[in-house]
Design a protein around this motif. Structure first.
Motif, PDB file in Angstrom:
ATOM      1  N   GLN A 130       0.824  -1.206   0.000  1.00  0.00           N
ATOM      2  CA  GLN A 130       0.000   0.000   0.000  1.00  0.00           C
ATOM      3  C   GLN A 130       0.863   1.264   0.000  1.00  0.00           C
ATOM      4  O   GLN A 130       0.513   2.257  -0.638  1.00  0.00           O
ATOM      5  CB  GLN A 130      -0.918  -0.008   1.215  1.00  0.00           C
ATOM      6  N   MET A 131       2.005   1.225   0.739  1.00  0.00           N
ATOM      7  CA  MET A 131       2.884   2.392   0.766  1.00  0.00           C
ATOM      8  C   MET A 131       3.564   2.612  -0.580  1.00  0.00           C
ATOM      9  O   MET A 131       3.809   3.754  -0.993  1.00  0.00           O
ATOM     10  CB  MET A 131       3.928   2.216   1.880  1.00  0.00           C
ATOM     11  N   GLU A 132       3.911   1.526  -1.289  1.00  0.00           N
ATOM     12  CA  GLU A 132       4.569   1.661  -2.582  1.00  0.00           C
ATOM     13  C   GLU A 132       3.588   1.858  -3.725  1.00  0.00           C
ATOM     14  O   GLU A 132       3.997   2.210  -4.831  1.00  0.00           O
ATOM     15  CB  GLU A 132       5.415   0.419  -2.859  1.00  0.00           C
ATOM     16  N   GLU A 133       2.304   1.632  -3.494  1.00  0.00           N
ATOM     17  CA  GLU A 133       1.313   1.770  -4.561  1.00  0.00           C
ATOM     18  C   GLU A 133       1.231   3.195  -5.102  1.00  0.00           C
ATOM     19  O   GLU A 133       1.192   3.399  -6.322  1.00  0.00           O
ATOM     20  CB  GLU A 133      -0.040   1.284  -4.053  1.00  0.00           C
ATOM     21  N   PRO A 134       1.192   4.267  -4.241  1.00  0.00           N
ATOM     22  CA  PRO A 134       1.179   5.631  -4.801  1.00  0.00           C
ATOM     23  C   PRO A 134       2.419   5.917  -5.651  1.00  0.00           C
ATOM     24  O   PRO A 134       2.327   6.556  -6.706  1.00  0.00           O
ATOM     25  CB  PRO A 134       1.132   6.525  -3.560  1.00  0.00           C
ATOM     26  N   MET A 135       3.605   5.415  -5.198  1.00  0.00           N
ATOM     27  CA  MET A 135       4.820   5.630  -5.975  1.00  0.00           C
ATOM     28  C   MET A 135       4.726   4.934  -7.332  1.00  0.00           C
ATOM     29  O   MET A 135       5.093   5.515  -8.375  1.00  0.00           O
ATOM     30  CB  MET A 135       6.025   5.098  -5.187  1.00  0.00           C
ATOM     31  N   ALA A 136       4.225   3.705  -7.322  1.00  0.00           N
ATOM     32  CA  ALA A 136       4.084   2.979  -8.583  1.00  0.00           C
ATOM     33  C   ALA A 136       3.075   3.671  -9.502  1.00  0.00           C
ATOM     34  O   ALA A 136       3.306   3.799 -10.714  1.00  0.00           O
ATOM     35  CB  ALA A 136       3.645   1.538  -8.302  1.00  0.00           C
ATOM     36  N   GLN A 137       1.962   4.122  -8.917  1.00  0.00           N
ATOM     37  CA  GLN A 137       0.976   4.847  -9.718  1.00  0.00           C
ATOM     38  C   GLN A 137       1.571   6.134 -10.290  1.00  0.00           C
ATOM     39  O   GLN A 137       1.327   6.489 -11.454  1.00  0.00           O
ATOM     40  CB  GLN A 137      -0.257   5.149  -8.875  1.00  0.00           C
ATOM     41  N   GLN A 138       2.377   6.849  -9.471  1.00  0.00           N
ATOM     42  CA  GLN A 138       3.013   8.079  -9.948  1.00  0.00           C
ATOM     43  C   GLN A 138       3.988   7.781 -11.087  1.00  0.00           C
ATOM     44  O   GLN A 138       4.042   8.500 -12.094  1.00  0.00           O
ATOM     45  CB  GLN A 138       3.738   8.762  -8.780  1.00  0.00           C
ATOM     46  N   LEU A 139       4.773   6.694 -10.919  1.00  0.00           N
ATOM     47  CA  LEU A 139       5.712   6.316 -11.983  1.00  0.00           C
ATOM     48  C   LEU A 139       4.971   5.928 -13.256  1.00  0.00           C
ATOM     49  O   LEU A 139       5.388   6.296 -14.366  1.00  0.00           O
ATOM     50  CB  LEU A 139       6.580   5.150 -11.503  1.00  0.00           C
ATOM     51  N   GLU A 140       3.875   5.181 -13.101  1.00  0.00           N
ATOM     52  CA  GLU A 140       3.091   4.827 -14.294  1.00  0.00           C
ATOM     53  C   GLU A 140       2.528   6.075 -14.968  1.00  0.00           C
ATOM     54  O   GLU A 140       2.530   6.190 -16.210  1.00  0.00           O
ATOM     55  CB  GLU A 140       1.958   3.887 -13.889  1.00  0.00           C
ATOM     56  N   ALA A 141       2.046   7.039 -14.145  1.00  0.00           N
ATOM     57  CA  ALA A 141       1.524   8.285 -14.723  1.00  0.00           C
ATOM     58  C   ALA A 141       2.631   9.057 -15.442  1.00  0.00           C
ATOM     59  O   ALA A 141       2.425   9.596 -16.554  1.00  0.00           O
ATOM     60  CB  ALA A 141       0.893   9.143 -13.633  1.00  0.00           C
ATOM     61  N   ASP A 142       3.845   9.111 -14.809  1.00  0.00           N
ATOM     62  CA  ASP A 142       4.970   9.804 -15.451  1.00  0.00           C
ATOM     63  C   ASP A 142       5.360   9.110 -16.753  1.00  0.00           C
ATOM     64  O   ASP A 142       5.648   9.774 -17.769  1.00  0.00           O
ATOM     65  CB  ASP A 142       6.169   9.849 -14.497  1.00  0.00           C
ATOM     66  N   VAL A 143       5.397   7.774 -16.732  1.00  0.00           N
ATOM     67  CA  VAL A 143       5.757   7.030 -17.948  1.00  0.00           C
ATOM     68  C   VAL A 143       4.735   7.286 -19.055  1.00  0.00           C
ATOM     69  O   VAL A 143       5.095   7.513 -20.223  1.00  0.00           O
ATOM     70  CB  VAL A 143       5.852   5.521 -17.619  1.00  0.00           C
ATOM     71  N   ASN A 144       3.457   7.281 -18.700  1.00  0.00           N
ATOM     72  CA  ASN A 144       2.418   7.558 -19.708  1.00  0.00           C
ATOM     73  C   ASN A 144       2.552   8.972 -20.270  1.00  0.00           C
ATOM     74  O   ASN A 144       2.413   9.196 -21.492  1.00  0.00           O
ATOM     75  CB  ASN A 144       1.031   7.367 -19.090  1.00  0.00           C
ATOM     76  N   ALA A 145       2.827   9.946 -19.365  1.00  0.00           N
ATOM     77  CA  ALA A 145       2.990  11.335 -19.829  1.00  0.00           C
ATOM     78  C   ALA A 145       4.198  11.457 -20.754  1.00  0.00           C
ATOM     79  O   ALA A 145       4.143  12.124 -21.800  1.00  0.00           O
ATOM     80  CB  ALA A 145       3.137  12.269 -18.631  1.00  0.00           C
ATOM     81  N   LEU A 146       5.311  10.791 -20.372  1.00  0.00           N
ATOM     82  CA  LEU A 146       6.503  10.837 -21.226  1.00  0.00           C
ATOM     83  C   LEU A 146       6.255  10.159 -22.574  1.00  0.00           C
ATOM     84  O   LEU A 146       6.720  10.640 -23.613  1.00  0.00           O
ATOM     85  CB  LEU A 146       7.676  10.171 -20.505  1.00  0.00           C
ATOM     86  N   GLN A 147       5.540   9.050 -22.564  1.00  0.00           N
ATOM     87  CA  GLN A 147       5.211   8.395 -23.832  1.00  0.00           C
ATOM     88  C   GLN A 147       4.365   9.290 -24.714  1.00  0.00           C
ATOM     89  O   GLN A 147       4.579   9.378 -25.938  1.00  0.00           O
ATOM     90  CB  GLN A 147       4.480   7.073 -23.560  1.00  0.00           C
ATOM     91  N   GLN A 148       3.399   9.998 -24.104  1.00  0.00           N
ATOM     92  CA  GLN A 148       2.589  10.937 -24.890  1.00  0.00           C
ATOM     93  C   GLN A 148       3.452  12.069 -25.460  1.00  0.00           C
ATOM     94  O   GLN A 148       3.308  12.466 -26.632  1.00  0.00           O
ATOM     95  CB  GLN A 148       1.473  11.499 -24.023  1.00  0.00           C
ATOM     96  N   LYS A 149       4.395  12.596 -24.611  1.00  0.00           N
ATOM     97  CA  LYS A 149       5.284  13.650 -25.109  1.00  0.00           C
ATOM     98  C   LYS A 149       6.160  13.143 -26.243  1.00  0.00           C
ATOM     99  O   LYS A 149       6.403  13.843 -27.228  1.00  0.00           O
ATOM    100  CB  LYS A 149       6.164  14.166 -23.967  1.00  0.00           C
ATOM    101  N   VAL A 150       6.649  11.904 -26.108  1.00  0.00           N
ATOM    102  CA  VAL A 150       7.479  11.328 -27.175  1.00  0.00           C
ATOM    103  C   VAL A 150       6.677  11.209 -28.464  1.00  0.00           C
ATOM    104  O   VAL A 150       7.182  11.506 -29.566  1.00  0.00           O
ATOM    105  CB  VAL A 150       8.014   9.958 -26.729  1.00  0.00           C
ATOM    106  N   GLN A 151       5.429  10.791 -28.363  1.00  0.00           N
ATOM    107  CA  GLN A 151       4.597  10.707 -29.571  1.00  0.00           C
ATOM    108  C   GLN A 151       4.406  12.077 -30.199  1.00  0.00           C
ATOM    109  O   GLN A 151       4.491  12.225 -31.437  1.00  0.00           O
ATOM    110  CB  GLN A 151       3.245  10.088 -29.210  1.00  0.00           C
TER     111      GLN A 151
END
Length: 474
Positions: free
Chosen positions: A175-196
């Motif tokens: 549960q403590m690492e879930e927000p970090m993982a969600q944040q990393l997934e959100a950052d990865v998605n944002a970076l992928q969108q920027k790359v596109q």
């Protein structure tokens, strides 16, 4: 007797030793004299300790507390605390004594007991403790069949608690690492969108750059064509000059033609210069666009580096998830072990229940035999009731003589040995009475006619008669 003759009467010495032995004595140095001449608080203290040690379950002590509904019925509840405690002790004691066939236990027996009633109650309790100890000894082999059951149960409960704690820690970490993982997934998605987006911009800029390059090549081609035409016109001009004639009209005509051609050439030159200027401006724009493209390419490389870092983080997240999955599998294996141990515990509990049922069946059979024996003894005792009434009359007479001898007891200390010898004679006479009533009556009349100094032995004779009569009945 009120107890229904379910147990033998014990002497004061035996009662004192047994009470101290079982740990229910109010004081450590309880003496037989304290039983023979009991204080009012002796019997309540022994009953309270007995109930707390052998009857009440742990945690059943309510400390005399009343509910709100009960307190509402009392004006001053604090004034009734002692009375409530005594009443509850009497109710518990009476319920237990009735369960062991000791009847007619009253509140007077608890607050103002006579020595006789104290001996009867304590004899009932001690006989119950002896019976309980005997039955526990019989049941000990059954208990020894599963010696480590309690320890194993405690160990399994501790192991289950430890595994549950580890599961809770894993869930908490997840549960403590879930927000970090969600944040990393959100950052990865944002970076992928920027790359596109950057890829689309790069394609558009590449298309613009190819178009500008094509226009640049076209302009260079036109400039080369203009230079070629200018050289061609110069050659034609030189040829025309060589063909000039001396006729003024022809010269004039030729000059006009040349002027017209020259004007056209100048216009073409101007047009070519304009085209060159335009191409130069276009080239500058292309250079600027190239610089922008280089900057965009640098930014794209940075974004690609960030994307690579994001992919690395994503790999770490996947590794963490795989680790969590492995840990969840471990937890599931622990759960399976817990279920297995719980099944074993349940099996052991079933075996214990079976043993308890067998023990209860044995106890029921023994109780049935005991009831049959009691009924047989009661039938025999009913035959002895006429004799018992006569003996009680004699005992009443002896009690009267005992009350008369109480005032003389302090002065008769020096004659105790003599009284003891006469006490043995009276005991032998009472035993003879059980076989033949007539010689005993004659001997008792002789005892009644003895001097007052010899009558002090009558209380001890009555106590001895009680003990021997209880021995006969059991």
């Amino acid at each position: 007797m009120a107890s229904g003759f379910g147990f033998p009467m014990l002497s004061s010495v035996e009662i004192a030793e047994s009470v101290v032995q079982f740990g229910i004595a109010p004081v450590a140095n309880l003496r037989p004299e304290d039983i023979a001449k009991p204080q009012p608080d002796l019997l309540p203290a022994i009953l309270a300790r007995f109930l707390a040690s052998f009857v009440d379950a742990p945690g059943d002590d309510d400390d005399g507390q009343l509910g709100f509904s009960d307190l509402a019925g009392l004006d001053n509840p604090e004034h009734h605390l002692e009375a409530i405690r005594v009443l509850r002790l009497h109710n518990k004691s009476r319920a237990f004594l009735e369960s062991i066939q000791f009847k007619d236990f009253t509140l007077a027996d608890l607050l103002r007991p006579t020595p006789r009633r104290v001996v009867e109650v304590l004899s009932a309790l001690i006989n119950f403790l002896f019976y309980r100890e005997e039955k526990l000894t019989l049941l000990q082999p059954i208990v020894n069949e599963v010696p480590d059951y309690h320890e194993r149960t405690v160990e399994l409960k501790a192991r289950i608690a430890e595994l549950q704690k580890e599961i809770a820690d894993h869930e908490l970490a997840e549960q403590m690492e879930e927000p970090m993982a969600q944040q990393l997934e959100a950052d990865v998605n944002a970076l992928q969108q920027k790359v596109q987006v950057y890829n689309k911009q790069q394609l558009a800029l590449r298309a613009k750059s190819s178009a500008i390059t094509d226009k640049k090549e076209e302009i260079h081609r036109k400039i080369t064509q203009a230079d070629f035409e200018l050289t061609k016109h110069a050659q034609e001009n030189s040829k025309l000059r060589s063909k000039l004639v001396k006729s003024p009209e022809k010269v004039q005509r030729a000059l006009e033609e040349k002027k017209s051609v020259r004007a056209k050439l100048k216009e073409s030159e101007k047009t070519a210069m304009q085209n060159v200027q335009e191409k130069t401006a276009t080239l500058e724009l292309l250079n600027k666009a190239h610089e922008k493209l280089a900057k965009q390419h640098t930014k794209i490389q940075d974004v690609q580096e960030q994307l690579a870092a994001a992919k690395t983080v994503e790999k770490e997240v996947k590794a963490r998830k795989a680790k969590l999955n492995d840990e969840s599998l471990t937890v599931r294996s622990f759960d399976a072990q817990i279920i297995e141990w719980q099944g074993k515990v349940h099996e052991m509990e079933e075996r214990l229940k079976t043993k308890v049922k067998e023990r209860n069946q044995i106890i029921a059979d023994e109780n049935q035999k005991l009831g049959a024996l009691k009924s047989e003894i009661e039938c025999k005792l009913q035959c002895l009731e006429p004799r018992e009434k006569k003996v009680e009359a004699m005992i009443a007479k002896a009690s009267k003589l005992c009350s008369e001898a109480a005032s003389v007891r302090t002065a008769a200390t020096s004659e105790q040995q003599k009284i003891r010898a006469k006490f043995d004679n009276i005991l032998k006479a009472f035993n003879t009475y059980m076989d033949n009533i007539n010689p005993f009556l004659e001997r008792l009349e002789e005892v009644g006619r003895q001097p007052a100094e010899e009558d002090s032995s009558a209380p001890k004779a009555s106590a001895t008669s009680k003990k021997s009569r209880a021995r006969k009945r059991t």
